[in-house]
Scaffold this motif. Structure first.
Motif, PDB file in Angstrom:
ATOM      1  N   ASN A  25       0.708  -1.248  -0.010  1.00 31.87           N
ATOM      2  CA  ASN A  25       0.080  -0.136  -0.010  1.00 31.87           C
ATOM      3  C   ASN A  25       0.871   1.289  -0.097  1.00 31.87           C
ATOM      4  O   ASN A  25       0.313   2.419  -0.340  1.00 31.87           O
ATOM      5  N   THR A  26       2.175   1.137   0.265  1.00 37.48           N
ATOM      6  CA  THR A  26       2.991   2.438   0.153  1.00 37.48           C
ATOM      7  C   THR A  26       4.254   1.931  -0.061  1.00 37.48           C
ATOM      8  O   THR A  26       4.928   0.779  -0.163  1.00 37.48           O
ATOM      9  N   GLY A  27       5.075   2.725  -0.448  1.00 41.13           N
ATOM     10  CA  GLY A  27       6.556   2.702  -0.481  1.00 41.13           C
ATOM     11  C   GLY A  27       7.066   1.823  -1.641  1.00 41.13           C
ATOM     12  O   GLY A  27       6.472   1.900  -2.860  1.00 41.13           O
ATOM     13  N   LEU A  28       7.906   1.043  -1.313  1.00 44.04           N
ATOM     14  CA  LEU A  28       8.509   0.016  -2.385  1.00 44.04           C
ATOM     15  C   LEU A  28       7.626  -0.970  -2.813  1.00 44.04           C
ATOM     16  O   LEU A  28       7.496  -1.451  -3.844  1.00 44.04           O
ATOM     17  N   GLY A  29       6.760  -1.498  -1.510  1.00 44.04           N
ATOM     18  CA  GLY A  29       5.815  -2.350  -2.245  1.00 44.04           C
ATOM     19  C   GLY A  29       4.604  -1.889  -3.099  1.00 44.04           C
ATOM     20  O   GLY A  29       4.276  -2.599  -4.144  1.00 44.04           O
ATOM     21  N   PHE A  30       4.049  -0.533  -2.944  1.00 45.29           N
ATOM     22  CA  PHE A  30       3.522   0.082  -4.088  1.00 45.29           C
ATOM     23  C   PHE A  30       4.013   0.321  -5.173  1.00 45.29           C
ATOM     24  O   PHE A  30       3.278  -0.314  -6.315  1.00 45.29           O
ATOM     25  N   GLU A  31       5.180   0.622  -5.389  1.00 41.32           N
ATOM     26  CA  GLU A  31       6.045   0.722  -6.430  1.00 41.32           C
ATOM     27  C   GLU A  31       5.983  -0.476  -7.091  1.00 41.32           C
ATOM     28  O   GLU A  31       6.060  -0.553  -8.555  1.00 41.32           O
ATOM     29  N   THR A  32       6.312  -1.646  -6.525  1.00 41.14           N
ATOM     30  CA  THR A  32       6.669  -2.808  -7.135  1.00 41.14           C
ATOM     31  C   THR A  32       5.441  -3.357  -7.967  1.00 41.14           C
ATOM     32  O   THR A  32       5.198  -3.777  -8.846  1.00 41.14           O
ATOM     33  N   ALA A  33       4.245  -3.243  -6.936  1.00 44.76           N
ATOM     34  CA  ALA A  33       2.866  -3.644  -7.376  1.00 44.76           C
ATOM     35  C   ALA A  33       2.465  -2.760  -8.809  1.00 44.76           C
ATOM     36  O   ALA A  33       1.641  -3.321  -9.628  1.00 44.76           O
ATOM     37  N   GLY A  40       0.495  -5.698 -16.934  1.00 47.40           N
ATOM     38  CA  GLY A  40      -0.376  -6.862 -17.226  1.00 47.40           C
ATOM     39  C   GLY A  40      -0.714  -7.862 -16.337  1.00 47.40           C
ATOM     40  O   GLY A  40      -1.571  -8.745 -16.495  1.00 47.40           O
ATOM     41  N   ALA A  41      -0.047  -8.052 -15.137  1.00 39.24           N
ATOM     42  CA  ALA A  41      -0.115  -8.846 -14.176  1.00 39.24           C
ATOM     43  C   ALA A  41      -1.490  -8.527 -13.509  1.00 39.24           C
ATOM     44  O   ALA A  41      -1.889  -7.627 -13.328  1.00 39.24           O
ATOM     45  N   LYS A  42      -2.008  -9.685 -12.976  1.00 43.08           N
ATOM     46  CA  LYS A  42      -3.259  -9.643 -11.756  1.00 43.08           C
ATOM     47  C   LYS A  42      -2.464  -9.577 -10.514  1.00 43.08           C
ATOM     48  O   LYS A  42      -1.701 -10.282 -10.171  1.00 43.08           O
ATOM     49  N   VAL A  43      -2.610  -8.434  -9.965  1.00 43.54           N
ATOM     50  CA  VAL A  43      -1.639  -7.994  -8.549  1.00 43.54           C
ATOM     51  C   VAL A  43      -2.466  -8.134  -7.411  1.00 43.54           C
ATOM     52  O   VAL A  43      -3.633  -7.354  -7.466  1.00 43.54           O
ATOM     53  N   GLU A 235      10.371   4.685  -6.416  1.00 40.18           N
ATOM     54  CA  GLU A 235      10.148   3.791  -7.676  1.00 40.18           C
ATOM     55  C   GLU A 235      11.737   3.273  -8.068  1.00 40.18           C
ATOM     56  O   GLU A 235      11.688   2.352  -8.932  1.00 40.18           O
ATOM     57  N   MET A 236      12.690   3.952  -7.795  1.00 36.78           N
ATOM     58  CA  MET A 236      14.001   3.360  -7.935  1.00 36.78           C
ATOM     59  C   MET A 236      14.418   2.415  -7.196  1.00 36.78           C
ATOM     60  O   MET A 236      15.070   1.399  -7.269  1.00 36.78           O
ATOM     61  N   GLY A 237      13.945   2.414  -5.983  1.00 34.24           N
ATOM     62  CA  GLY A 237      14.314   1.263  -4.716  1.00 34.24           C
ATOM     63  C   GLY A 237      13.527   0.169  -5.172  1.00 34.24           C
ATOM     64  O   GLY A 237      13.958  -0.995  -4.571  1.00 34.24           O
ATOM     65  N   ALA A 238      12.580   0.099  -5.767  1.00 31.23           N
ATOM     66  CA  ALA A 238      11.714  -1.026  -6.367  1.00 31.23           C
ATOM     67  C   ALA A 238      12.432  -1.895  -7.342  1.00 31.23           C
ATOM     68  O   ALA A 238      12.181  -3.045  -7.524  1.00 31.23           O
ATOM     69  N   LEU A 239      13.282  -1.054  -8.268  1.00 28.14           N
ATOM     70  CA  LEU A 239      13.799  -1.935  -9.340  1.00 28.14           C
ATOM     71  C   LEU A 239      14.456  -3.335  -9.052  1.00 28.14           C
ATOM     72  O   LEU A 239      14.555  -4.173  -9.781  1.00 28.14           O
ATOM     73  N   PRO A 240      15.341  -3.269  -7.999  1.00 25.70           N
ATOM     74  CA  PRO A 240      15.984  -4.464  -7.975  1.00 25.70           C
ATOM     75  C   PRO A 240      15.087  -5.446  -7.458  1.00 25.70           C
ATOM     76  O   PRO A 240      15.340  -6.781  -8.061  1.00 25.70           O
ATOM     77  N   THR A 241      13.927  -5.427  -6.759  1.00 29.70           N
ATOM     78  CA  THR A 241      12.874  -6.437  -6.728  1.00 29.70           C
ATOM     79  C   THR A 241      12.369  -6.768  -7.915  1.00 29.70           C
ATOM     80  O   THR A 241      11.958  -7.884  -8.256  1.00 29.70           O
ATOM     81  N   LEU A 242      11.922  -5.727  -8.765  1.00 32.62           N
ATOM     82  CA  LEU A 242      11.065  -5.857 -10.037  1.00 32.62           C
ATOM     83  C   LEU A 242      12.273  -6.880 -10.903  1.00 32.62           C
ATOM     84  O   LEU A 242      11.627  -7.700 -11.620  1.00 32.62           O
TER      85      LEU A 242
END
Length: 301
Positions: A25-33, A40-43, A235-242
């Motif tokens: 709902n916030t931060g890295l998780g939000f940007e990842t989702a 196109g993913a069902k998230v 949104e940059m911090g989420a890139l390694p996870t993505l």
């Protein structure tokens, strides 16, 4: 796709895939989702506060739903897993993103130290309860978010896992993030025998998110002054996870982090974790302890 300058635009089409992201709902998780849904993913946003989750969902494009999940309660984890299993016969991505950092001494509903219980044990249980939904799916992945903090005063303190004798918030955080990596590596060894699902890990570098709100008082002023200079946007911090979740070249056991100086910021690349994180004897001891504490066993041995 450039391996040296990987961005959100390099995420392959995710149509037809189901992704569960904790703490979305916030931060890295939000940007990842958000990025996965946009491809196109069902998230599914698996969050403690469903009201915040619903408000986050409307800010995303695509097929996004919300699932209640409180990682500080094993009862909640079991309920959420049952709901997710009922709703999704297959799961392609499980992203263990949610976490707490440097919290004052507190315990979960089950009596676990809050950081270890949330960051490691809650995700350990959730993964074990959902894994049979991933195992039949070629290319499915479990991605767990760790931290450079896994190197800071870090060890697995089996003599006092719940920090009941004394408590150091930085040490407890380091233990939980080291546990995330050890879990990833131990899980990958088990998954390698099946050949369909893999486990990888990532860290966001130094990102400007709500995790910084519990910074110890002695560090608060310098952190406040340095945050604008050293941190990167979520949104940059989420890139390694993505990248760990979607790059076709990701292999089981890979660990991604920012490619800049000190792994603080920058586009994602494969990085190394501490020698301690690769100790297989400690990994297996932690696995056994985690099974005992959570009551969850995995369908892979």
């Amino acid at each position: 796709m450039s391996s040296d300058n990987w961005t959100e635009q390099d995420i392959p089409d995710q149509s037809g895939r189901v992704a569960i992201v904790t703490g979305a709902n916030t931060g890295l998780g939000f940007e990842t989702a958000r990025a996965l849904a946009a491809r196109g993913a069902k998230v599914v946003l698996a969050v403690r506060d469903t009201g915040k989750g619903e408000r986050a969902a409307v800010r995303m494009s695509g097929d996004v739903s919300v699932q209640a999940l409180d990682l500080t309660s094993l009862d909640s984890v079991r309920t959420a897993a049952a709901d997710l299993r009922a709703a999704h016969p297959r799961i392609d991505l499980l992203i263990n993103n949610a976490g707490v950092m440097y919290t004052p001494k507190r315990t979960t509903a089950d009596g676990f130290e809050l950081q270890f219980g949330t960051n490691h044990l809650g995700h350990f249980a959730l993964t074990g309860l959902l894994l049979d939904r991933l195992l039949p799916v070629p290319g499915s992945r479990v991605v767990t978010v760790s931290s450079t903090g896994h190197r800071i005063r870090a060890g697995i303190h089996f003599e006092d896992l719940q920090w009941e004798r004394s408590y150091r918030r930085t040490g407890a955080y380091g233990q939980s993030k080291l546990a995330n990596l050890m879990f990833t590596y131990a899980l990958q060894r088990r998954l390698a025998r099946h050949g369909t699902t893999s486990a990888a890990a990532a860290h966001p570098g130094l990102s400007n998110t709500e995790l910084l709100r519990n910074t110890p008082a002695a560090l608060r002023l310098p952190v406040t002054l340095l945050v604008p200079l050293l941190t990167q946007k979520p949104e940059m911090g989420a890139l390694p996870t993505l990248r760990a979740a979607t790059d076709p070249a990701t292999a089981g056991g890979d660990y991604f982090g920012p490619g800049g100086t000190g792994e603080l910021r920058g586009t994602p690349k494969r990085v190394s974790s501490s020698p301690a994180s690769h100790d297989e004897t400690v990994q297996e001891r932690l696995w056994t302890a985690s099974e005992k504490l959570t009551g969850v066993t995995f369908p892979v041995r």
